[in-house]
Design an enzyme around this catalytic site. Structure first.
Site, short mmCIF file in Angstrom:
data_model
loop_
_atom_site.label_atom_id
_atom_site.label_comp_id
_atom_site.label_asym_id
_atom_site.label_seq_id
_atom_site.Cartn_x
_atom_site.Cartn_y
_atom_site.Cartn_z
N THR A 1 3.71 -39.74 0.93
CA THR A 1 2.58 -39.45 1.83
C THR A 1 3.04 -38.89 3.18
O THR A 1 2.25 -38.30 3.91
CB THR A 1 1.77 -40.73 2.12
N ASP B 1 17.92 -34.36 7.39
CA ASP B 1 17.50 -35.72 7.73
C ASP B 1 18.40 -36.26 8.84
O ASP B 1 19.59 -36.51 8.61
CB ASP B 1 17.57 -36.60 6.47
N ARG C 1 9.40 -43.00 7.09
CA ARG C 1 8.31 -42.23 6.49
C ARG C 1 8.23 -42.51 5.00
O ARG C 1 9.25 -42.49 4.30
CB ARG C 1 8.54 -40.72 6.67
N ASP D 1 20.16 -39.73 8.23
CA ASP D 1 21.26 -39.63 7.26
C ASP D 1 22.47 -38.94 7.88
O ASP D 1 23.62 -39.34 7.62
CB ASP D 1 20.81 -38.85 6.02
C1 PRP Z 1 12.71 -39.40 10.80
C2 PRP Z 1 12.86 -39.14 12.28
C3 PRP Z 1 11.52 -39.54 12.82
C4 PRP Z 1 10.59 -39.15 11.70
C5 PRP Z 1 9.87 -37.90 12.09
O1 PRP Z 1 12.85 -40.74 10.51
O2 PRP Z 1 13.93 -39.81 12.86
O3 PRP Z 1 11.41 -40.91 13.12
O4 PRP Z 1 11.39 -38.93 10.54
O5 PRP Z 1 8.94 -37.55 11.14
P1 PRP Z 1 7.37 -37.53 11.43
O6 PRP Z 1 7.20 -36.83 12.73
O7 PRP Z 1 6.83 -36.75 10.28
O8 PRP Z 1 6.88 -38.94 11.45
P2 PRP Z 1 12.83 -41.29 8.99
O9 PRP Z 1 11.43 -41.62 8.60
O10 PRP Z 1 13.57 -40.33 8.12
O11 PRP Z 1 13.58 -42.66 9.11
P3 PRP Z 1 15.14 -42.93 9.40
O12 PRP Z 1 15.41 -42.47 10.81
O13 PRP Z 1 15.25 -44.41 9.26
O14 PRP Z 1 15.94 -42.17 8.39
N1 URA Z 2 12.81 -36.32 9.74
C1 URA Z 2 14.03 -35.76 9.76
O1 URA Z 2 15.05 -36.44 9.92
N2 URA Z 2 14.13 -34.44 9.57
C2 URA Z 2 13.05 -33.64 9.41
O2 URA Z 2 13.20 -32.41 9.26
C3 URA Z 2 11.78 -34.25 9.39
C4 URA Z 2 11.69 -35.59 9.58
#
Ligand code: PRP
Ligand code: URA
Length: 214
Positions: free
Chosen positions: A113, A205, A109, A208
């Site tokens: 935005t 997160d 993400r 993480d």
């Molecule tokens: C997190 C999660 C989803 C997304 C959800 O990933 O694992 O993929 O956010 O958010 P949304 O419904 O608003 O799109 P992130 O973008 O943090 O990436 P990562 O798993 O690589 O940390």
């Molecule tokens: N992605 C995450 O990992 N946690 C949240 O709460 C939202 C998006």
């Protein structure tokens, strides 16, 4: 949206699942335990999400007689994690269906935005013939899930399920409106998103916490 009346939106109610999700949420739960919980929760969710897999009777021989018994039918399942956090759920699904194929969709993400940025997509062959299970622990705005499923459909995927651990109402509505044919399975439906599009109460997160990159 009243999810109880939507056959394609299922909030899974099981005390073991709820208990494990509560432990995941705690801020003091460390990476090792968090990862184990994601795997265990994925097993519980897989049991529910795969309960409609088609079977066919095949002839087998027990030590006592020949008998027709149900076995899974058709092409193997495809499990498709959305990277990174979805990776944590794959082993749980594979422990129940070890012969499943695994695809990967990379997406993160944009911090300002909150829009998903795709960076990778590799799906198993004959994707149009498979039952596809997209896994990601978090459904927040719904942007990542919607885009990932659009990519899968573009490559021919049809029979698609989405399995998450925690969802925000905003994400569930967005995903269901964009892809009403997709069956959505949710471990816990949380209250709302905050101004950074994080789920409340949520667990922070997920990527993480799984990979220790806090
Ligand atoms: C997190 C999660 C989803 C997304 C959800 O990933 O694992 O993929 O956010 O958010 P949304 O419904 O608003 O799109 P992130 O973008 O943090 O990436 P990562 O798993 O690589 O940390
Ligand atoms: N992605 C995450 O990992 N946690 C949240 O709460 C939202 C998006």
């Amino acid at each position: 949206m009243a999810y109880e009346n939507e056959p394609n939106i299922k909030v899974i109610n099981h005390p073991l699942l709820k208990h494990k999700i509560s432990i995941m949420r705690k801020k003091e739960t460390g990476t090792n335990e968090f990862r184990k919980l994601v795997e265990e929760i994925a097993i519980l969710e897989a049991y529910e999400a795969l309960s409609d897999l088609p079977t066919e009777d095949v002839e087998i021989e027990t030590p006592l007689e020949v008998s027709m018994q149900p076995m899974l039918k058709g092409k193997k399942l495809a499990i498709i994690p959305i990277l990174r956090a979805g990776l944590g759920m794959v082993s749980g699904f594979l422990s129940l269906v070890p012969s499943a194929k695994v695809g990967h969709i990379g997406m993160y993400r944009n911090e300002e935005t909150h829009e998903p940025v795709p960076y990778y997509c590799k799906l198993p062959g004959s994707i149009d013939e498979r039952t596809i299970v997209v896994v990601d622990p978090m459904l927040a705005t719904g942007g990542s899930a919607c885009d990932a499923i659009a990519q899968i459909k573009k490559q021919g995927g049809k029979n698609i399920k989405f399995v998450c651990i925690i969802a925000a109402p905003e994400g569930v509505s967005k995903l269901h409106e964009a892809h009403p044919d997709v069956q959505i399975y949710i471990g816990s439906l949380d209250r709302e998103l905050n101004d950074k599009a994080y789920i409340l109460p949520g667990l922070g997160d997920a990527g993480d916490r799984i990979f220790g990159t806090l």
